[in-house]
Motif scaffolding. Structure first.
Motif, PDB file in Angstrom:
ATOM      1  N   LEU A  19       0.831  -1.211   0.000  1.00  0.00           N
ATOM      2  CA  LEU A  19       0.000   0.000   0.000  1.00  0.00           C
ATOM      3  C   LEU A  19       0.863   1.258   0.000  1.00  0.00           C
ATOM      4  CD1 LEU A  19      -2.849  -0.898   2.533  1.00  0.00           C
ATOM      5  CD2 LEU A  19      -3.048  -0.687   0.043  1.00  0.00           C
ATOM      6  N   GLU A  20       1.971   1.226   0.748  1.00  0.00           N
ATOM      7  CA  GLU A  20       2.866   2.387   0.813  1.00  0.00           C
ATOM      8  C   GLU A  20       3.615   2.598  -0.498  1.00  0.00           C
ATOM      9  OE1 GLU A  20       5.464   1.830   4.157  1.00  0.00           O
ATOM     10  OE2 GLU A  20       3.799   1.834   5.584  1.00  0.00           O
ATOM     11  N   ARG A  21       4.027   1.513  -1.142  1.00  0.00           N
ATOM     12  CA  ARG A  21       4.841   1.599  -2.361  1.00  0.00           C
ATOM     13  C   ARG A  21       4.046   1.902  -3.619  1.00  0.00           C
ATOM     14  NH1 ARG A  21       7.775  -3.435  -0.883  1.00  0.00           N
ATOM     15  NH2 ARG A  21       6.223  -4.411  -2.180  1.00  0.00           N
ATOM     16  N   THR A  22       2.757   1.591  -3.598  1.00  0.00           N
ATOM     17  CA  THR A  22       1.971   1.692  -4.827  1.00  0.00           C
ATOM     18  C   THR A  22       0.923   2.793  -4.699  1.00  0.00           C
ATOM     19  OG1 THR A  22       2.266  -0.697  -5.073  1.00  0.00           O
ATOM     20  CG2 THR A  22       0.640   0.357  -6.503  1.00  0.00           C
ATOM     21  N   PRO A  23       1.232   3.971  -5.224  1.00  0.00           N
ATOM     22  CA  PRO A  23       0.252   5.061  -5.158  1.00  0.00           C
ATOM     23  C   PRO A  23      -1.049   4.651  -5.848  1.00  0.00           C
ATOM     24  CG  PRO A  23       2.379   5.858  -5.939  1.00  0.00           C
ATOM     25  CD  PRO A  23       2.448   4.353  -5.912  1.00  0.00           C
ATOM     26  N   GLY A  24      -2.143   4.951  -5.219  1.00  0.00           N
ATOM     27  CA  GLY A  24      -3.440   4.659  -5.815  1.00  0.00           C
ATOM     28  C   GLY A  24      -3.982   3.270  -5.533  1.00  0.00           C
ATOM     29  N   LEU A  25      -3.163   2.385  -4.957  1.00  0.00           N
ATOM     30  CA  LEU A  25      -3.637   1.023  -4.709  1.00  0.00           C
ATOM     31  C   LEU A  25      -4.796   1.013  -3.720  1.00  0.00           C
ATOM     32  CD1 LEU A  25      -3.327  -1.995  -5.257  1.00  0.00           C
ATOM     33  CD2 LEU A  25      -1.660  -2.086  -3.378  1.00  0.00           C
ATOM     34  N   ARG A  26      -4.677   1.783  -2.661  1.00  0.00           N
ATOM     35  CA  ARG A  26      -5.748   1.860  -1.658  1.00  0.00           C
ATOM     36  C   ARG A  26      -7.057   2.313  -2.321  1.00  0.00           C
ATOM     37  NH1 ARG A  26      -5.267   2.896   4.182  1.00  0.00           N
ATOM     38  NH2 ARG A  26      -3.054   2.832   3.736  1.00  0.00           N
ATOM     39  N   ASP A  27      -6.962   3.311  -3.195  1.00  0.00           N
ATOM     40  CA  ASP A  27      -8.159   3.813  -3.874  1.00  0.00           C
ATOM     41  C   ASP A  27      -8.720   2.797  -4.868  1.00  0.00           C
ATOM     42  OD1 ASP A  27      -7.936   6.160  -2.460  1.00  0.00           O
ATOM     43  OD2 ASP A  27      -7.016   7.273  -4.107  1.00  0.00           O
ATOM     44  N   ARG A  28      -7.856   2.011  -5.490  1.00  0.00           N
ATOM     45  CA  ARG A  28      -8.307   1.024  -6.466  1.00  0.00           C
ATOM     46  C   ARG A  28      -8.986  -0.174  -5.798  1.00  0.00           C
ATOM     47  NH1 ARG A  28      -3.616  -0.242  -9.253  1.00  0.00           N
ATOM     48  NH2 ARG A  28      -3.415  -2.284  -8.350  1.00  0.00           N
ATOM     49  N   LEU A  29      -8.495  -0.565  -4.621  1.00  0.00           N
ATOM     50  CA  LEU A  29      -9.003  -1.770  -3.964  1.00  0.00           C
ATOM     51  C   LEU A  29     -10.194  -1.538  -3.049  1.00  0.00           C
ATOM     52  CD1 LEU A  29      -5.671  -3.512  -2.896  1.00  0.00           C
ATOM     53  CD2 LEU A  29      -7.101  -4.026  -4.886  1.00  0.00           C
ATOM     54  N   PHE A  30     -10.309  -0.324  -2.504  1.00  0.00           N
ATOM     55  CA  PHE A  30     -11.275  -0.101  -1.433  1.00  0.00           C
ATOM     56  C   PHE A  30     -12.211   1.062  -1.727  1.00  0.00           C
ATOM     57  CE2 PHE A  30      -7.458  -1.953   0.527  1.00  0.00           C
ATOM     58  CZ  PHE A  30      -8.011  -3.122   1.033  1.00  0.00           C
ATOM     59  N   VAL A  31     -13.444   0.938  -1.263  1.00  0.00           N
ATOM     60  CA  VAL A  31     -14.412   2.036  -1.360  1.00  0.00           C
ATOM     61  C   VAL A  31     -14.055   3.070  -0.290  1.00  0.00           C
ATOM     62  CG1 VAL A  31     -16.224   0.543  -2.298  1.00  0.00           C
ATOM     63  CG2 VAL A  31     -16.116   0.953   0.171  1.00  0.00           C
ATOM     64  N   PRO A  32     -14.531   4.309  -0.439  1.00  0.00           N
ATOM     65  CA  PRO A  32     -14.160   5.359   0.518  1.00  0.00           C
ATOM     66  C   PRO A  32     -14.361   4.986   1.990  1.00  0.00           C
ATOM     67  CG  PRO A  32     -15.215   6.351  -1.370  1.00  0.00           C
ATOM     68  CD  PRO A  32     -15.325   4.849  -1.550  1.00  0.00           C
ATOM     69  N   ALA A  33     -15.423   4.304   2.322  1.00  0.00           N
ATOM     70  CA  ALA A  33     -15.684   3.949   3.724  1.00  0.00           C
ATOM     71  C   ALA A  33     -14.631   2.997   4.289  1.00  0.00           C
ATOM     72  CB  ALA A  33     -17.071   3.322   3.851  1.00  0.00           C
ATOM     73  N   GLU A  34     -13.954   2.244   3.434  1.00  0.00           N
ATOM     74  CA  GLU A  34     -12.936   1.294   3.892  1.00  0.00           C
ATOM     75  C   GLU A  34     -11.549   1.925   3.982  1.00  0.00           C
ATOM     76  OE1 GLU A  34     -14.241  -2.973   2.059  1.00  0.00           O
ATOM     77  OE2 GLU A  34     -13.647  -1.453   0.598  1.00  0.00           O
ATOM     78  N   ARG A  35     -11.277   2.916   3.187  1.00  0.00           N
ATOM     79  CA  ARG A  35      -9.912   3.428   2.992  1.00  0.00           C
ATOM     80  C   ARG A  35      -9.234   3.957   4.246  1.00  0.00           C
ATOM     81  NH1 ARG A  35     -11.681   6.580  -2.315  1.00  0.00           N
ATOM     82  NH2 ARG A  35     -12.011   4.722  -3.592  1.00  0.00           N
TER      83      ARG A  35
END
Length: 115
Positions: A19-35
């Protein structure tokens, strides 16, 4: 009737590094409520999404945000829409059951789809 069972495990530390190394991964994998959740919780939710994919036969074109983990009075719930809902409906899935846990650096999820 059981339509399928899926299980997945995630190394929490490794997932956090990704998650730290890959910008945008958190946004690609998770909906806003999960992020905004902590890494342990995100790893467990990712394991749950992977387990859902396994139940459905890992369909091509699955959008990660079309499956998310919510909470109700009974605990975590699987919510689906779009690409995931379409495949689930085609397989006759009517109800999802989910168990998630994290301990010893590992997050795990088991998903059962019922028709």
């Amino acid at each position: 009737m059981i339509v399928g069972i899926g299980v997945d495990v995630v190394d929490i530390e490794r997932f956090g590094r990704q998650l730290e190394r890959t910008p945008g991964l958190r946004d690609r994998l998770f909906v806003p409520a999960e992020r905004e959740l902590n890494t342990r919780s995100l790893a467990a939710r990712f394991a749950a999404k992977e387990a859902v994919a396994k139940v459905l036969g890992a369909p091509a074109g699955m959008n990660w945000q079309d499956c998310w983990i919510g909470l109700d009075q009974n605990g975590p719930t699987i919510q689906v829409k779009g690409t995931v809902l379409a495949v689930a409906e085609s397989k006759g899935v009517k109800r999802w059951h989910l168990s998630m846990s994290h301990d010893g650096g590992i997050a795990t999820a088991t998903v059962l789809a019922e028709g």
